[in-house]
Enzyme design. Structure first.
Site, PDB file in Angstrom:
ATOM      1  N   ASP A 195       0.820  -1.203   0.000  1.00  0.00           N
ATOM      2  CA  ASP A 195       0.000   0.000   0.000  1.00  0.00           C
ATOM      3  C   ASP A 195       0.866   1.271   0.000  1.00  0.00           C
ATOM      4  O   ASP A 195       1.865   1.328   0.721  1.00  0.00           O
ATOM      5  CB  ASP A 195      -0.852  -0.043   1.279  1.00  0.00           C
ATOM      6  CG  ASP A 195      -1.938   0.999   1.305  1.00  0.00           C
ATOM      7  OD1 ASP A 195      -2.850   0.921   0.474  1.00  0.00           O
ATOM      8  OD2 ASP A 195      -1.879   1.895   2.175  1.00  0.00           O
ATOM      9  N   GLU A 247      14.567 -14.715   1.673  1.00  0.00           N
ATOM     10  CA  GLU A 247      14.978 -15.682   2.700  1.00  0.00           C
ATOM     11  C   GLU A 247      14.126 -16.942   2.625  1.00  0.00           C
ATOM     12  O   GLU A 247      14.479 -17.972   3.178  1.00  0.00           O
ATOM     13  CB  GLU A 247      14.781 -15.089   4.111  1.00  0.00           C
ATOM     14  CG  GLU A 247      15.700 -13.935   4.458  1.00  0.00           C
ATOM     15  CD  GLU A 247      15.228 -13.228   5.733  1.00  0.00           C
ATOM     16  OE1 GLU A 247      14.404 -13.797   6.492  1.00  0.00           O
ATOM     17  OE2 GLU A 247      15.669 -12.090   5.963  1.00  0.00           O
TER      18      GLU A 247
HETATM   19  C1  GLC Z   1      -4.253   2.941  -0.751  1.00  0.00           C
HETATM   20  C2  GLC Z   1      -5.465   2.041  -0.668  1.00  0.00           C
HETATM   21  C3  GLC Z   1      -6.632   2.840  -0.199  1.00  0.00           C
HETATM   22  C4  GLC Z   1      -6.327   3.378   1.181  1.00  0.00           C
HETATM   23  C5  GLC Z   1      -5.007   4.161   1.185  1.00  0.00           C
HETATM   24  C6  GLC Z   1      -4.515   4.406   2.581  1.00  0.00           C
HETATM   25  O1  GLC Z   1      -4.381   3.903  -1.734  1.00  0.00           O
HETATM   26  O2  GLC Z   1      -5.684   1.429  -1.915  1.00  0.00           O
HETATM   27  O3  GLC Z   1      -7.811   2.087  -0.174  1.00  0.00           O
HETATM   28  O4  GLC Z   1      -7.376   4.196   1.601  1.00  0.00           O
HETATM   29  O5  GLC Z   1      -3.985   3.508   0.497  1.00  0.00           O
HETATM   30  O6  GLC Z   1      -4.035   3.236   3.167  1.00  0.00           O
END
Ligand code: GLC
Ligand code: MG
Length: 550
Positions: A195, A247
């Site tokens: 993310d 790993e």
């Molecule tokens: C990314 C995710 C989204 C989330 C954001 C914060 O863009 O896809 O859904 O709100 O990160 O974590």
């Protein structure tokens, strides 16, 4: 790669919320569809203010989704069916309810005091606290700093205010996070979607971002994020994380949600002699208008930017962006063409749950949003205007429950239960059961494409050559895929008139249709006739039947 959004996939215990046992029950649907890997959005302990992208314990499954035992069972059951499983790692921030943050903000001297990014800031008129610099949050309008009364300091929150950024320069924090990654790898997880990975490390000197507005990867920004996005330390972190994956035995894959120029994106994959992420999302295809010229330009760009052995990714939907069928004005013929491109271009295709049955945005007014974003960026936006925007602000609209069956609950939850988000009105026709019974459905088209892709080396591992389109041939996109003695040609007609063309090159007259999205597509003696918004996948490696199968 198939993205499962756990809260909306399948509810096994009747609380209106999807859960891990629900996903396990539906694995056979995914096997039949022909996907290879599932990526699950976060299902870890969380206050759920950003539907799990606000984690309060990375090592524990949230109770509404099940138990850690269920997570293990999901991994094992998927593996037994030949599926790989990717988890979603939110490394940039935690929830502000994570015990680490509660401790961190309690004083300047506690044991987690520097696990987050804290700064003193400046003082304005009458001693009023002012943030340390001009950084804006990734949502653009709000600032990236939040004031804490307890510490009389600012904490960094790159995304939403309740998602404080972790301090990855803190060795204990980094060790703990890598250990958590090892824990899940040890349980058999095949990899991770990362993310907002490009936002993890900012300028340690906290220098201002450039004031000039700019566009990064097609997305407008109010300032130039030169101190906050894609900093050198982020590339190094990608390589460190890769080393952790390496790993472990088997193929463990890292896919980054990163935004930047091609050069930037490639540095996440390989930088200064070190390997990093295996794949990065390319979002331009998702945002592109439907059209042969537009798609051709993007394919050229992706091929240039990610030449083999690099691999581009093709993405047309996810849990943050409008449904592709809705972008296409609900036109199912166009959706078939888009799906064919997704699965026959050179790259790793990503799809999002429900895409295979043509799920569409389900309009939900801003005032009813569960998603926190509208409350931050669209507080004063009149509903009449919101209704008409192509890019949806309320992400709930693309997160409604998966439609398995007709009838109340849509097979997502029991009929008498109210699901956490409303079910789309089109569930009576757009559902797995109904489409399973109909050979001409979108679901069957997806299955045919995915099965063909895995059967034909040209389609899953071949090179790609774009073919020229001559004047007068129409709004066509043509390309060859080639691996060993396997050769496939894809011809898509994205225009509104029927296209007639002659295939070219050796064996043209014995070329055979492998798949066509319309039963009015004809290939005979090397002459191809394609109705508007249709696509044909053609076997060019030998002789065969000249008629479209079914
Ligand atoms: C990314 C995710 C989204 C989330 C954001 C914060 O863009 O896809 O859904 O709100 O990160 O974590
Ligand atoms: Mg449930």
């Amino acid at each position: 790669m198939y993205q499962v959004y756990p809260r909306s996939f399948a509810d096994s215990d009747g609380d209106g919320i999807g859960d891990l046992p629900g996903i396990i029950d539906k694995l056979d649907h995914l096997v039949e569809l022909g996907v290879g890997t599932i990526w699950l959005s976060p299902f870890f302990a969380s206050p759920q203010r950003d539907v799990g992208y606000d984690v309060s314990d990375y090592r524990t499954v949230a109770p509404e989704y099940g138990t850690n035992h269920d997570a293990q069972r999901l991994i094992d059951e998927a593996h037994q069916r030949g599926l790989k499983v990717m988890f979603d790692l939110v490394l940039n921030h935690t929830s502000d309810q994570h015990p680490w943050f509660l401790e961190s903000r309690s004083s300047r001297t506690n044991s987690k005091a520097d696990w987050y990014v804290w700064a003193d800031g400046r003082r304005g008129r009458g001693g009023k606290p002012k943030p340390p610099n001009n950084w804006r949050s990734e949502l653009q309008l709000p600032r990236a700093w939040q004031w804490s009364e307890e510490r009389e300091q600012w904490y960094l929150a790159t995304f939403l205010s309740f998602q404080p950024d972790l301090n990855w320069r803190q060795p204990d924090l980094k060790a703990e996070m890598f250990d958590m990654v090892r824990m899940w790898l040890g349980h058999g997880v095949d990899g991770f979607r990362l993310d907002i990975f490009g936002s993890i490390m900012q300028d340690p000197a906290l220098r201002d971002n450039g004031r000039r507005p700019t566009i990064v990867a097609g997305i407008p920004r109010v300032q130039t994020p030169d101190r906050t996005l894609n900093t050198e330390e982020n590339y190094a972190l990608a390589a460190d994380l890769r080393a952790v994956c390496d790993e472990f035995d088997g193929d463990r894959v890292l896919v980054g949600e990163v935004f930047g120029s091609a050069e930037v994106l490639r540095r996440y994959v390989h930088d200064r002699g070190r390997n990093g992420l295996h794949l990065v999302f390319l979002f331009e295809f998702l945002a592109s208008r439907y059209g042969a010229k537009q798609y051709r330009t993007l394919v050229e760009q992706f091929e240039r930017d990610f030449p083999a052995p690099l691999v581009p990714t093709y993405v047309v939907e996810n849990h943050d962006r409008a449904r592709s069928l809705s972008r296409l004005g609900g036109n199912l013929d166009k959706a078939r063409v888009l799906a064919a491109l997704l699965f026959t271009l050179r790259g790793v295709p990503f799809m999002y749950q429900g895409q295979e049955i043509g799920m569409e945005n389900r309009y939900i007014p801003l005032a009813e949003a569960n998603d926190p974003i509208p409350g931050v960026v669209a507080k004063r936006l009149p509903e009449a205007l919101n209704r008409r925007l192509a890019e949806r602000l309320n992400r709930d609209e693309v997160r409604t429950p998966m439609q398995w069956e007709p009838g109340p609950g849509a097979g997502f939850c029991p009929p008498d239960v109210t699901p956490w988000l409303p079910i789309h009105h089109n569930a009576a026709v757009r559902n797995v059961q109904t489409q399973e019974a109909d050979d001409s459905s979108l679901l069957h088209w997806y299955r045919s494409l995915l099965h063909l892709r895995s059967e034909r080396p040209a389609l899953h591992q071949g090179s790609l050559e774009l073919l020229p389109v001559r004047d007068g041939q129409g709004d066509l996109l043509r390309y060859l895929r080639h691996a060993g003695d396997d050769l496939c040609e894809v011809v898509a007609n994205l225009g509104s008139v029927r296209a007639e063309l002659a295939l070219e090159g050796p064996g043209a007259s014995s070329a055979a249709l492998l798949l066509a999205s319309s039963d009015r597509a004809v290939l005979r003696g090397g002459q191809l006739s394609l109705p508007p918004n249709s696509v044909a996948v053609i076997d060019r490696s030998g002789s065969g039947d000249a008629e479209a199968p079914g």
